[in-house]
Enzyme design. Structure first.
Site, PDB file in Angstrom:
ATOM      1  N   LYS A  35      12.791   2.736  -5.948  1.00 59.62           N
ATOM      2  CA  LYS A  35      12.048   1.658  -6.638  1.00 59.62           C
ATOM      3  C   LYS A  35      11.357   2.221  -7.874  1.00 59.62           C
ATOM      4  O   LYS A  35      11.080   3.433  -7.967  1.00 59.62           O
ATOM      5  CB  LYS A  35      11.025   0.993  -5.714  1.00 59.62           C
ATOM      6  CG  LYS A  35       9.882   1.886  -5.211  1.00 59.62           C
ATOM      7  CD  LYS A  35       8.678   1.991  -6.140  1.00 59.62           C
ATOM      8  CE  LYS A  35       7.708   3.079  -5.699  1.00 59.62           C
ATOM      9  NZ  LYS A  35       6.826   3.633  -6.667  1.00 59.62           N
TER      10      LYS A  35
ATOM     11  N   ASP B 108       4.813   1.942   0.817  1.00 60.32           N
ATOM     12  CA  ASP B 108       5.997   1.441   0.103  1.00 60.32           C
ATOM     13  C   ASP B 108       7.149   1.067   1.037  1.00 60.32           C
ATOM     14  O   ASP B 108       8.146   0.496   0.587  1.00 60.32           O
ATOM     15  CB  ASP B 108       6.519   2.510  -0.872  1.00 60.32           C
ATOM     16  CG  ASP B 108       5.617   2.683  -2.081  1.00 60.32           C
ATOM     17  OD1 ASP B 108       4.811   1.776  -2.357  1.00 60.32           O
ATOM     18  OD2 ASP B 108       5.737   3.728  -2.744  1.00 60.32           O
TER      19      ASP B 108
HETATM   20  O1  C5P Z   1       1.026   5.098   1.985  1.00 60.56           O
HETATM   21  P1  C5P Z   1       1.480   6.429   1.482  1.00 60.56           P
HETATM   22  O2  C5P Z   1       1.514   7.464   2.572  1.00 60.56           O
HETATM   23  O3  C5P Z   1       2.739   6.368   0.712  1.00 60.56           O
HETATM   24  O4  C5P Z   1       0.356   6.906   0.453  1.00 60.56           O
HETATM   25  C1  C5P Z   1       0.269   8.229   0.001  1.00 60.56           C
HETATM   26  C2  C5P Z   1      -1.151   8.496  -0.497  1.00 60.56           C
HETATM   27  O5  C5P Z   1      -1.400   7.706  -1.663  1.00 60.56           O
HETATM   28  C3  C5P Z   1      -2.240   8.093   0.486  1.00 60.56           C
HETATM   29  O6  C5P Z   1      -2.566   9.156   1.316  1.00 60.56           O
HETATM   30  C4  C5P Z   1      -3.405   7.746  -0.427  1.00 60.56           C
HETATM   31  O7  C5P Z   1      -4.071   8.928  -0.817  1.00 60.56           O
HETATM   32  C5  C5P Z   1      -2.711   7.196  -1.673  1.00 60.56           C
HETATM   33  N1  C5P Z   1      -2.678   5.710  -1.680  1.00 60.56           N
HETATM   34  C6  C5P Z   1      -3.844   4.999  -1.926  1.00 60.56           C
HETATM   35  N2  C5P Z   1      -3.804   3.627  -1.919  1.00 60.56           N
HETATM   36  C7  C5P Z   1      -2.632   2.961  -1.694  1.00 60.56           C
HETATM   37  C8  C5P Z   1      -1.436   3.673  -1.454  1.00 60.56           C
HETATM   38  C9  C5P Z   1      -1.507   5.053  -1.470  1.00 60.56           C
HETATM   39  O8  C5P Z   1      -4.913   5.574  -2.146  1.00 60.56           O
HETATM   40  N3  C5P Z   1      -2.652   1.637  -1.698  1.00 60.56           N
END
Ligand code: C5P
Length: 319
Positions: A11, A141
């Protein structure tokens, strides 16, 4: 033994706005996500032991629990213990084409494909929204990667509203092979620098997020106005990533000077994409940028926007 081969598209973010903090430690976001046809292929098959095994042709992809695809299989085993016991372990083979730690959701889309594939392998009959609910436990995601296409994503990035397809446009993607940006680092750095401008009031947060639905980029997408879409690309994370990674800024400037519809970093970077109206324009831009930055560390791709998320490419049934 039954096996499935799945296509897991990457994406890009046409729009990424950070609105505020969430009680769960994540950020409240307003994004517009878009699938592209640069994709990994995931092969899944059951095997007779009760283990999860991951194979990958890319040396930097971990094969243990730190791989989100592994955790997706583990989650399915925990949620559906009877099916896990009945069908046995899962062997996951990842054919990696999406660059890693690139802001293209490569790990999330592999996990999405594992959820969709195990649902089929174990004959669970889950709906797309049930799969997305499981996906949200793995990463913000993952729900988008299951459905794909063009969508508004709010909340943590997991609240989705589909938008009309945009699959007649192309992107040129550029990424330095030796650069990787941690998503957690990008968001934490953003918080350190910009938390003072975050919206704290829950009601204002909600109304700000819902404004995206009637905003100019959604309007341009509905009218398939490529020029306008190109001019409205936005990513708040550029504010922290570009100053720390001057090569990414230079790449963005090179795309800009190649006369594209618009150019922006995707997600937390360091991939930069440029929007083009046709395949031939995209190939021309790729060639021009290669001429401007002859660094062999820079990888460039042309991809088409696509309207699908995880897709089953083929299945082999037992005799
Ligand atoms: O959800 P995911 O594991 O992909 O997110 C990776 C990191 O990105 C999280 O640990 C967080 O620090 C940050 N993040 C965030 N807010 C979001 C998505 C991701 O702060 N909405």
């Amino acid at each position: 033994m039954l096996s499935y081969s799945l296509i897991a598209p990457a994406k890009i973010n046409l729009y990424l706005e950070i609105l505020g903090d969430r009680p769960d430690g994540y950020h409240e976001l307003a994004m517009i996500m878009q699938s592209i046809d640069l994709a990994d292929r995931i092969d899944l098959r059951s095997h007779s032991t009760d283990t999860i095994r991951v194979h990958c042709d890319h040396p930097q992809v971990p094969l243990d629990k730190s791989n989100l695809a592994y955790r997706a299989a583990e989650l399915m085993g925990k949620e559906f213990p009877t099916a896990f016991a009945q069908y046995g372990g899962v062997e996951i083979t990842i054919h990696k084409h999406i660059p890693i730690a690139a802001g293209l959701a490569g790990g999330s889309t592999d996990a999405a494909a594992v959820l969709v594939g195990i649902d089929l392998l174990w004959n669970l009959g889950l709906t797309q929204s049930e799969l997305q609910e499981l996906g949200a436990k793995l990463g913000s995601d993952v729900p988008f990667c299951i459905a794909g296409g063009t969508a508004i994503a709010t909340g943590r990035g997991d609240q989705l509203s589909p938008l009309p397809d945009l699959d007649n446009l192309y992107v040129v993607l550029g990424k330095y092979r030796s650069l990787a940006v941690s998503t957690a680092w990008a968001y934490q750095t953003y918080r350190q620098q910009y938390a003072h401008s975050y919206i704290a009031d829950a009601q204002r947060l909600e109304s700000r997020a819902s404004r995206v639905h009637s905003g100019p980029l959604v309007n341009a997408i509905s009218h398939k106005d490529a020029v306008k879409i190109g001019s409205l690309l936005h990513n708040d994370l550029e504010r922290v990533v570009l100053p720390s990674y001057p090569q990414v800024l230079q790449l963005r400037e090179a795309f800009h000077s190649a006369g594209v519809l618009g150019t922006m970093m995707s997600g937390s970077g360091p991939t930069v994409f440029a929007l083009a109206e046709s395949n031939s324009q995209a190939e021309k831009v790729k060639h021009q940028v290669r001429g401007m930055i002859p660094d062999p560390d820079l990888d460039l791709w042309v991809a088409r926007l696509c309207n699908t998320g995880t897709q089953v490419a083929s299945s082999v049934k037992p005799h």
